[in-house]
Design a protein around this motif. Structure first.
Motif, PDB file in Angstrom:
ATOM      1  N   SER A  69       0.856  -1.237  -0.163  1.00  0.00           N
ATOM      2  CA  SER A  69      -0.020  -0.046   0.089  1.00  0.00           C
ATOM      3  C   SER A  69       0.855   1.159  -0.200  1.00  0.00           C
ATOM      4  CB  SER A  69      -0.813  -0.058   0.930  1.00  0.00           C
ATOM      5  OG  SER A  69      -1.566  -1.150   1.213  1.00  0.00           O
ATOM      6  N   ASN A  70       1.944   1.134   0.906  1.00  0.00           N
ATOM      7  CA  ASN A  70       2.776   2.547   1.040  1.00  0.00           C
ATOM      8  C   ASN A  70       4.211   2.515   0.947  1.00  0.00           C
ATOM      9  OD1 ASN A  70       1.260   4.823   1.187  1.00  0.00           O
ATOM     10  ND2 ASN A  70       0.484   4.557   3.375  1.00  0.00           N
ATOM     11  N   GLY A  71       4.595   1.251   0.376  1.00  0.00           N
ATOM     12  CA  GLY A  71       6.183   1.211   0.394  1.00  0.00           C
ATOM     13  C   GLY A  71       6.451  -0.160  -0.450  1.00  0.00           C
ATOM     14  N   ARG A  86      12.352 -12.801   0.857  1.00  0.00           N
ATOM     15  CA  ARG A  86      12.787 -11.861   1.439  1.00  0.00           C
ATOM     16  C   ARG A  86      12.590 -10.572   1.000  1.00  0.00           C
ATOM     17  NH1 ARG A  86      18.956 -14.667   0.331  1.00  0.00           N
ATOM     18  NH2 ARG A  86      18.736 -15.986   2.147  1.00  0.00           N
ATOM     19  N   ALA A  87      12.046 -10.529  -0.164  1.00  0.00           N
ATOM     20  CA  ALA A  87      11.622  -8.986  -0.646  1.00  0.00           C
ATOM     21  C   ALA A  87      10.197  -8.782   0.090  1.00  0.00           C
ATOM     22  CB  ALA A  87      11.453  -9.023  -1.940  1.00  0.00           C
ATOM     23  N   CYS A  91       9.529  -5.681   2.398  1.00  0.00           N
ATOM     24  CA  CYS A  91       8.285  -4.733   2.224  1.00  0.00           C
ATOM     25  C   CYS A  91       7.391  -4.584   3.429  1.00  0.00           C
ATOM     26  CB  CYS A  91       7.555  -5.222   0.962  1.00  0.00           C
ATOM     27  SG  CYS A  91       5.968  -4.396   0.472  1.00  0.00           S
ATOM     28  N   SER A  92       7.368  -5.621   3.996  1.00  0.00           N
ATOM     29  CA  SER A  92       6.397  -5.847   5.167  1.00  0.00           C
ATOM     30  C   SER A  92       6.840  -4.786   6.378  1.00  0.00           C
ATOM     31  CB  SER A  92       6.151  -7.176   5.694  1.00  0.00           C
ATOM     32  OG  SER A  92       5.453  -7.724   4.838  1.00  0.00           O
ATOM     33  N   GLN A  93       8.130  -4.369   6.180  1.00  0.00           N
ATOM     34  CA  GLN A  93       8.660  -3.605   7.474  1.00  0.00           C
ATOM     35  C   GLN A  93       8.220  -2.173   7.234  1.00  0.00           C
ATOM     36  OE1 GLN A  93      13.155  -3.755   7.195  1.00  0.00           O
ATOM     37  NE2 GLN A  93      12.942  -5.847   8.247  1.00  0.00           N
TER      38      GLN A  93
END
Length: 108
Positions: A69-71, A86-87, A91-93
């Motif tokens: 959504s934002n990254g 890993r990607a 992203c989830s961070q």
């Protein structure tokens, strides 16, 4: 006796370019140098949108880009599954609802 020097498959470079603003992406694999792989990935990405940047490069491996959504996040790994995992983790961070947008691997 004459010996020819040939690059091993482990020396094949790949790269993925991505634009967070437009979602455009491009990739390149099996290039003899990082520079050539990055140039090709950027060229392909820019043909599809603006704001492209190199997201990840790799040698004798795979790369992936995930966005939400934002990254977004990118990573490389020894397999497609490892790179994608890993990607997604990267992203989830930064955001939620991450999904893999593109991946590529060298021939190895």
């Amino acid at each position: 006796m004459v010996f020819a020097i040939t690059p091993s498959l482990a020396e094949q470079y790949g790269a993925i370019a991505y634009s967070p603003s437009s979602g455009a992406r491009g990739y390149a694999y099996d290039y003899p140098s990082r520079r050539q792989a990055e140039q090709r990935a950027l060229q392909e990405c820019r043909a599809n949108g603006r704001g492209c940047q190199i997201a990840v490069w790799y040698v004798g491996a795979c790369g992936a880009v995930a966005a939400g959504s934002n990254g977004w996040g990118s990573a490389w790994g020894n397999s497609r599954q490892a790179a994608e995992s890993r990607a997604l983790r990267q992203c989830s961070q930064y955001t939620n609802n991450c999904s893999v947008r593109t991946w590529s691997c060298t021939s190895r």
